[in-house]
Design a protein around this motif. Structure first.
Motif, PDB file in Angstrom:
ATOM      1  N   UNK A 136      52.247  33.979  37.157  1.00  0.00           N
ATOM      2  CA  UNK A 136      50.817  33.902  37.454  1.00  0.00           C
ATOM      3  C   UNK A 136      50.176  35.196  36.969  1.00  0.00           C
ATOM      4  N   UNK A 137      49.140  35.054  36.146  1.00  0.00           N
ATOM      5  CA  UNK A 137      48.367  36.191  35.672  1.00  0.00           C
ATOM      6  C   UNK A 137      47.002  36.131  36.344  1.00  0.00           C
ATOM      7  N   UNK A 138      46.694  37.149  37.132  1.00  0.00           N
ATOM      8  CA  UNK A 138      45.429  37.140  37.857  1.00  0.00           C
ATOM      9  C   UNK A 138      44.719  38.477  37.680  1.00  0.00           C
ATOM     10  N   UNK A 139      43.467  38.517  38.088  1.00  0.00           N
ATOM     11  CA  UNK A 139      42.662  39.721  37.936  1.00  0.00           C
ATOM     12  C   UNK A 139      41.198  39.375  37.839  1.00  0.00           C
ATOM     13  N   UNK A 140      40.322  40.331  38.143  1.00  0.00           N
ATOM     14  CA  UNK A 140      38.887  40.110  38.123  1.00  0.00           C
ATOM     15  C   UNK A 140      38.312  40.196  36.729  1.00  0.00           C
ATOM     16  N   UNK A 141      36.986  40.110  36.611  1.00  0.00           N
ATOM     17  CA  UNK A 141      36.336  40.180  35.298  1.00  0.00           C
ATOM     18  C   UNK A 141      36.508  41.560  34.666  1.00  0.00           C
ATOM     19  N   UNK A 142      36.663  41.563  33.330  1.00  0.00           N
ATOM     20  CA  UNK A 142      36.751  42.832  32.603  1.00  0.00           C
ATOM     21  C   UNK A 142      38.095  43.511  32.668  1.00  0.00           C
ATOM     22  N   UNK A 165      56.587  35.067  39.897  1.00  0.00           N
ATOM     23  CA  UNK A 165      56.156  36.410  39.483  1.00  0.00           C
ATOM     24  C   UNK A 165      54.639  36.438  39.322  1.00  0.00           C
ATOM     25  N   UNK A 166      53.998  37.427  39.942  1.00  0.00           N
ATOM     26  CA  UNK A 166      52.541  37.573  39.864  1.00  0.00           C
ATOM     27  C   UNK A 166      52.212  38.938  39.276  1.00  0.00           C
ATOM     28  N   UNK A 167      51.399  38.952  38.226  1.00  0.00           N
ATOM     29  CA  UNK A 167      50.880  40.202  37.670  1.00  0.00           C
ATOM     30  C   UNK A 167      49.375  40.197  37.873  1.00  0.00           C
ATOM     31  N   UNK A 168      48.876  41.181  38.642  1.00  0.00           N
ATOM     32  CA  UNK A 168      47.443  41.283  38.879  1.00  0.00           C
ATOM     33  C   UNK A 168      46.896  42.469  38.089  1.00  0.00           C
ATOM     34  N   UNK A 169      46.052  42.160  37.084  1.00  0.00           N
ATOM     35  CA  UNK A 169      45.417  43.206  36.284  1.00  0.00           C
ATOM     36  C   UNK A 169      44.284  43.834  37.093  1.00  0.00           C
ATOM     37  N   UNK A 170      44.206  45.158  37.075  1.00  0.00           N
ATOM     38  CA  UNK A 170      43.245  45.839  37.941  1.00  0.00           C
ATOM     39  C   UNK A 170      42.328  46.809  37.207  1.00  0.00           C
ATOM     40  N   UNK A 171      42.759  47.320  36.071  1.00  0.00           N
ATOM     41  CA  UNK A 171      41.946  48.312  35.362  1.00  0.00           C
ATOM     42  C   UNK A 171      40.785  47.649  34.640  1.00  0.00           C
ATOM     43  N   UNK A 172      39.562  48.141  34.892  1.00  0.00           N
ATOM     44  CA  UNK A 172      38.385  47.629  34.184  1.00  0.00           C
ATOM     45  C   UNK A 172      38.270  48.379  32.857  1.00  0.00           C
ATOM     46  N   UNK A 173      38.258  47.641  31.779  1.00  0.00           N
ATOM     47  CA  UNK A 173      38.231  48.275  30.465  1.00  0.00           C
ATOM     48  C   UNK A 173      36.877  48.928  30.179  1.00  0.00           C
ATOM     49  N   UNK A 200      33.860  46.877  29.434  1.00  0.00           N
ATOM     50  CA  UNK A 200      33.414  46.086  30.577  1.00  0.00           C
ATOM     51  C   UNK A 200      32.703  46.938  31.614  1.00  0.00           C
ATOM     52  N   UNK A 201      33.052  48.231  31.669  1.00  0.00           N
ATOM     53  CA  UNK A 201      32.434  49.112  32.665  1.00  0.00           C
ATOM     54  C   UNK A 201      30.937  49.281  32.430  1.00  0.00           C
ATOM     55  N   UNK A 202      30.488  48.976  31.214  1.00  0.00           N
ATOM     56  CA  UNK A 202      29.058  49.081  30.910  1.00  0.00           C
ATOM     57  C   UNK A 202      28.260  47.977  31.592  1.00  0.00           C
ATOM     58  N   UNK A 203      28.949  46.924  32.042  1.00  0.00           N
ATOM     59  CA  UNK A 203      28.278  45.793  32.671  1.00  0.00           C
ATOM     60  C   UNK A 203      28.220  45.974  34.181  1.00  0.00           C
ATOM     61  N   UNK A 204      27.017  45.947  34.741  1.00  0.00           N
ATOM     62  CA  UNK A 204      26.881  46.009  36.202  1.00  0.00           C
ATOM     63  C   UNK A 204      27.364  44.720  36.856  1.00  0.00           C
ATOM     64  N   UNK A 205      27.341  43.597  36.112  1.00  0.00           N
ATOM     65  CA  UNK A 205      27.908  42.358  36.660  1.00  0.00           C
ATOM     66  C   UNK A 205      29.377  42.578  36.973  1.00  0.00           C
ATOM     67  N   UNK A 206      30.095  43.174  36.022  1.00  0.00           N
ATOM     68  CA  UNK A 206      31.524  43.419  36.211  1.00  0.00           C
ATOM     69  C   UNK A 206      31.774  44.451  37.308  1.00  0.00           C
ATOM     70  N   UNK A 207      31.111  45.597  37.235  1.00  0.00           N
ATOM     71  CA  UNK A 207      31.369  46.659  38.222  1.00  0.00           C
ATOM     72  C   UNK A 207      30.948  46.238  39.624  1.00  0.00           C
ATOM     73  N   UNK A 237      17.590  48.875  37.338  1.00  0.00           N
ATOM     74  CA  UNK A 237      16.616  47.990  36.699  1.00  0.00           C
ATOM     75  C   UNK A 237      16.781  48.002  35.181  1.00  0.00           C
ATOM     76  N   UNK A 238      17.907  48.595  34.718  1.00  0.00           N
ATOM     77  CA  UNK A 238      18.098  48.767  33.278  1.00  0.00           C
ATOM     78  C   UNK A 238      19.412  48.170  32.794  1.00  0.00           C
ATOM     79  N   UNK A 239      19.977  47.265  33.594  1.00  0.00           N
ATOM     80  CA  UNK A 239      21.276  46.717  33.194  1.00  0.00           C
ATOM     81  C   UNK A 239      21.222  45.195  33.200  1.00  0.00           C
ATOM     82  N   UNK A 240      22.349  44.555  33.540  1.00  0.00           N
ATOM     83  CA  UNK A 240      22.431  43.087  33.512  1.00  0.00           C
ATOM     84  C   UNK A 240      22.501  42.489  34.914  1.00  0.00           C
TER      85      UNK A 240
END
Length: 732
Positions: free
Chosen positions: A340-346, A474-482, A485-492, A508-511
Motif C-alpha cells: 500500500x502506497x499512501x500519503x497526502x497531496x504533494x 507492507x505500507x509506505x506512507x510518503x510524508x515529505x512535501x516537495x 508543492x510547498x508553493x501551493x497553500x492548498x497543499x500546505x 489573499x495571494x495564493x490558491x
C-alpha cells in the motif's frame, strides 16, 4: 409535495415502445373514446388489454401530454374482438394473428379463461400439435403469472416496477412463493420496504414472531445499515434494533436468529469476545479478502532486494531525484509485489507510482491500472500516461444464465496481467474489492495507492483503513512535501488540517482563499457571484466544466439540493428555446451538469468507435441533448455518450453542487465550499481534508472561522462496524 394520483381506465389501442428488461412501455390507451399516451414501468402489456391506472399527467411544450402510470391493474379483454387482437399482437409467444383467429373462433369469449386454467385444450385446434400446445401452455403460464403478481400487489399500493422485478427474480412460481413468504419482496434487487411486506404478511395471517418475518426483518436492518457504511452489526446492537423495529421479544429474536445461522441466511463472527452479525454477501466478501491477502502474501518475497541500480536509471531518465521513502516504496513494490502506497497531496505518490510501473514494464511484466470511478481512472491515465480503466470496466460486467449481473473476470477467467495497480483505494468498498481479488491470479502483484486520511468508501466497510491497521500488508506512507508543492497553500493547508492545525486563512495571494460570511443568504450570494461571474472573468473558468461547489450535506439552505436549484437558475436558467424535462427532484435542462447517483450496469455508452455498458454512482456528466420526440436525454460522461429515457432520470441529480462524499476520486480546477453551521454530524476533520484536496488550482471557503476550527479539532472518524482488520490479523 407529492402530486395527487389520478385514476384512468381504458383499453390498449397500440403499444408504441416496450423495454423487456425493465417492463417500461409507451402505449396509446382508449379511455372511453379519448386516446391517451401512457408511459411507465407496467410490464409486458399487449394490445386489447384493459388497464386501470393511477398516476399523473406530464405536459411538455413540444411533445404534448402523457399519463405517467405509477400503479397498474390489468384486465383481460372480455370481447371476442379484443381477445383476438390481444392474442394476435404477440401476447403469447407462438400465437400470431392467424392462429389467434382460429383459437377465438373455437373458444370465443372463454378463450383466455381456458388458456389460463386448461391450456392443453388448445390441442383441439386444427394445426396445433402436442408439442406446440405444450410450448404455448408454458408461455401462457408465464403471462398469467406476471399478471397475477401485478394485480395482487397493486391492491397494496405496490408499484408495478416491484412486481416486474419480483417476476424477473422468481419466474412463473413467484405468486406461490410470495404467498408462502411475502418478505421475499424485501430481498436484494426487489427492495420493497419492510412495512409494506409486513402488511401483506398480516393479511396472510403470518405471525409477528414467525421466523420468516423476523429473519427478513434482521436482514432488512442489516441492509439498511450497509448504507451507513457498516458491513456488520454487533449482535447486541442488532437485538436492540430488532426489538424496537419488529416488536418482538428477546426469546423470539434468538429463536429466529439461530435458525438464520443454521440456514446460512446470516453469519456470525467473534471479535474481541463480542459477536458480530453479517449478511451473507458481506461476510463472504470480508472473509475472502482476508484469506486471499494471506495467500497473495505467501506468493511474495518476505524481504526487499537491492534495486538501487534500477531506481538510479529511472532518476536519470526522468530527471528526478527520489527521496528516501520514495526509494523504499519503489523497492518494496518491485520486490514484494504486495504493498500500500499512501500519503497526502504533494508528497510524490504519482512520481513514485510512475517509477514502479516503469520498472515492472522493463522487467517484462504486464501491468494493468484501475480506479473505482471514471474520473479517478481518467486522472490516473493523465498523470501516469498509461491507460487506466474503472474496476467495473476492467472486470467486464455481464449477465449470468439466471439474468443476474456478474463479472466476466473471476477465478475461472482471471485478468491477463502480472501486476495490478489500484488508485484511490480509500473509495473501494469490500464487495467490489472481493470481486477484483477473485479475478487475480495467485502470483499477480498488487499495488494499492490511496490517501488514508480521506473519507472511507461510500459503500460498506473500511477497506483501506483495515488493511493498513491490520499490518498484514507492507505500507509506505510518503510524508515529505516537495518543494514545488510547498508553493501551493492548498497543499500546505491540507497537511495542516490533517495534522490538527488550523489552515492559514489570511492569505489573499495564493490558491487558498477564505471569505467570512455570517448568514446563509450572504454565503449563497457570494458563492453564486463567484461561480457565475467573478471566477470565469478572472481565470477564464467555465462555471459548468471547471468550477465545483462541494458542500458537507445535502440538507439545508447551503445543502446540495437547494444549492443546485439556485445555481441552475443562475447559471443555466429557463429558456423557451431550451428543452427541459421535469424529474422528481429537479427539472433537467440542456447544458445542465449532472451526476449519476447509483450504479447502472445496463446503460449503453459510446465513445468514438468504442461501445460499452455501465455508468456508476458518482460519475459526473453534462446533458448535451433532450429529445422530446424520442423522450431521451443524451448525457456526456467525459466523452462517453449515453441515452437516458425520461423514466430513468431519477438516477441522476444536478451536480453544480455535490457532497464531499460524492466528490471523492475527483479533482476540479476550482472548488468553492460553503461552511456555515447546521451540519454538526458532518463536522469532522477528514471531511474537510477530503474537500480541500479535491481542488487542483483554486480553493475558496465561504463561511465562519469557527466552523473550520471545529472541523479541524474534531478528529472523530465515522465509526464503521467491520471485522476485516481482525480477520486479516488472525490465522482463523
Amino acid at each position: 409535495m407529492e402530486q395527487k394520483l389520478l385514476h384512468v381506465e381504458g383499453t390498449v389501442e397500440n403499444v408504441l415502445f416496450k423495454n423487456e428488461a425493465n417492463g417500461y412501455v409507451v402505449l396509446d390507451l382508449d379511455a372511453g373514446g379519448e386516446l391517451i399516451t401512457v408511459v411507465g414501468e407496467i410490464g409486458d402489456i399487449e394490445e386489447g388489454e384493459g388497464l386501470i391506472l393511477e398516476g399523473y399527467y406530464d405536459t411538455h411544450r413540444r411533445f404534448g401530454t402523457q399519463f405517467r402510470a405509477e400503479y397498474c391493474e390489468r384486465k383481460l379483454p372480455d370481447t371476442v374482438v379484443n381477445i383476438e387482437k390481444y392474442l394476435g399482437s404477440g401476447a403469447v409467444k407462438g400465437i400470431g394473428p392467424g392462429l389467434a383467429k382460429k383459437i377465438v373462433a373455437v373458444f370465443g369469449e372463454k378463450t383466455l379463461d381456458i388458456m389460463e386454467h386448461d391450456p392443453y385444450r388448445l390441442s383441439e385446434i386444427k394445426g396445433i400439435s402436442a408439442q406446440k400446445c405444450e410450448d404455448i401452455a408454458n408461455e401462457a403460464r408465464k403471462l398469467f403469472s406476471l399478471r397475477c403478481i401485478m394485480s395482487y400487489l397493486s391492491n397494496y399500493g405496490v408499484k408495478s416496477g416491484i412486481a416486474m422485478r419480483t417476476y424477473q427474480k422468481y419466474g412463473p412460481d413467484a405468486m406461490e412463493l410470495l404467498k408462502l413468504n411475502p418478505y421475499l419482496l424485501c430481498g436484494e434487487n426487489i427492495d420493497l420496504e419492510f412495512k409494506k411486506a409486513d402488511t401483506i404478511a398480516h393479511d396472510l395471517h403470518i405471525p409477528k414472531n414467525s421466523d420468516k418475518r423476523v429473519i427478513a426483518g434482521l436482514q432488512y436492518i442489516l441492509r439498511a445499515n450497509t448504507t451507513l457504511g457498516h458491513s456488520c452489526l454487533p449482535l447486541d446492537v442488532l437485538l436492540t434494533k430488532a426489538e424496537n423495529a419488529l416488536g418482538i421479544s428477546e426469546k423470539d429474536f434468538y429463536s429466529s436468529y439461530n435458525a438464520a445461522l443454521d440456514d446460512d441466511e446470516l453469519f456470525e463472527y467473534i471479535k474481541n469476545e463480542r459477536e458480530y452479525v453479517y449478511l451473507p454477501d458481506y461476510y463472504h466478501a470480508e472473509s475472502f479478502i482476508a484469506d486471499r491477502i494471506k495467500v497473495l502474501k505467501d506468493f511474495t518475497s518476505p524481504e526487499d532486494f537491492d534495486f538501487d541500480a534500477l531506481i538510479d536509471i529511472e532518476q536519470e531518465e526522468h530527471g528526478i531525484e527520489y527521496e528516501e521513502l520514495q526509494r523504499r516504496a519503489i523497492t518494496s513494490a518491485v520486490s514484494r509485489g504486495l504493498m500500500i502506497l499512501t500519503g497526502g497531496p504533494g508528497t510524490g505518490k504519482t512520481t513514485t507510482l510512475n517509477a514502479i510501473i516503469s520498472i515492472f514494464e522493463k522487467r517484462g511484466l504486464r501491468v494493468l491500472l484501475t480506479a473505482p470511478t471514471g474520473r479517478a481512472a481518467k486522472r490516473m491515465s493523465d498523470l501516469t500516461g498509461y491507460e487506466s480503466k474503472t474496476i467495473h470496466r476492467l472486470l467486464e460486467v455481464v449477465y449470468d444464465k439466471g439474468g443476474r449481473l456478474t463479472f466476466a473476470h473471476n477465478e475461472n477467467n482471471p485478468l491477463d496481467c502480472d501486476v495490478i495497480v489500484i488508485d484511490e483505494m480509500s473509495m473501494v468498498d469490500v464487495l467490489l474489492f472481493e470481486k477484483l481479488l477473485r479475478a487475480l491470479r495467485l502470483g499477480c502483484k498488487l499495488i494499492m495507492v490511496g490517501d488514508s486520511d480521506q473519507l472511507p468508501s461510500v459503500g460498506a466497510g473500511n477497506l483501506l483503513g483495515d488493511l493498513i491497521a491490520s499490518q498484514a500488508v507492507t505500507v509506505i506512507k510518503l510524508q515529505e512535501i516537495f518543494r514545488q508543492a510547498r508553493k501551493s497553500c492548498i497543499v500546505t493547508n491540507a497537511h495542516k488540517i490533517v495534522s490538527g492545525e488550523l489552515p492559514d486563512l489570511s492569505r489573499k495571494d495564493s490558491d487558498f482563499f477564505f471569505f467570512k460570511r455570517n448568514s446563509p443568504e450572504a454565503v449563497s450570494e457570494l458563492l453564486v457571484d463567484l461561480a457565475r461571474t467573478r471566477l470565469p472573468k478572472a481565470y477564464n473558468y467555465s462555471p459548468v466544466d471547471d468550477i465545483q461547489i462541494i458542500a458537507p450535506s445535502r440538507k439545508g439552505t447551503l445543502g446540495t439540493v437547494e444549492m443546485n436549484k439556485l445555481l441552475q437558475e443562475k447559471i443555466n436558467p429557463h429558456d423557451d428555446k431550451k428543452p427541459e424535462v421535469k424529474g422528481k427532484l429537479f427539472t433537467f435542462r440542456l447544458g445542465d451538469k449532472v451526476m449519476q447517483t447509483r450504479n447502472n450496469y445496463d446503460i449503453i455508452w459510446k465513445k468514438d468507435e468504442e461501445q460499452g455498458t455501465g455508468v456508476f454512482n458518482g460519475d459526473i456528466g453534462k446533458i448535451i441533448n433532450i429529445n422530446m420526440m424520442t423522450r431521451n436525454a443524451i448525457i456526456d460522461f467525459d466523452g462517453r455518450l449515453t441515452a437516458y429515457p425520461f423514466d430513468t432520470l431519477d438516477q441522476i441529480e444536478l451536480a453544480y453542487a455535490v457532497t464531499v462524499h460524492k466528490s471523492q476520486g475527483c479533482e476540479f480546477e476550482a472548488v468553492i465550499m460553503p461552511l456555515l453551521g447546521s451540519f454538526e454530524k458532518l463536522c469532522y476533520r477528514n471531511l474537510l481534508y477530503t474537500a480541500v484536496t479535491r481542488a487542483k488550482k483554486l480553493l475558496i471557503i465561504i463561511g465562519s472561522e469557527e466552523d473550520i476550527s471545529r472541523m479541524v479539532a474534531n478528529n472523530r472518524r465515522t465509526r464503521r462496524y467491520t471485522c476485516l482488520k481482525n480477520m486479516l490479523s488472525t490465522d482463523q
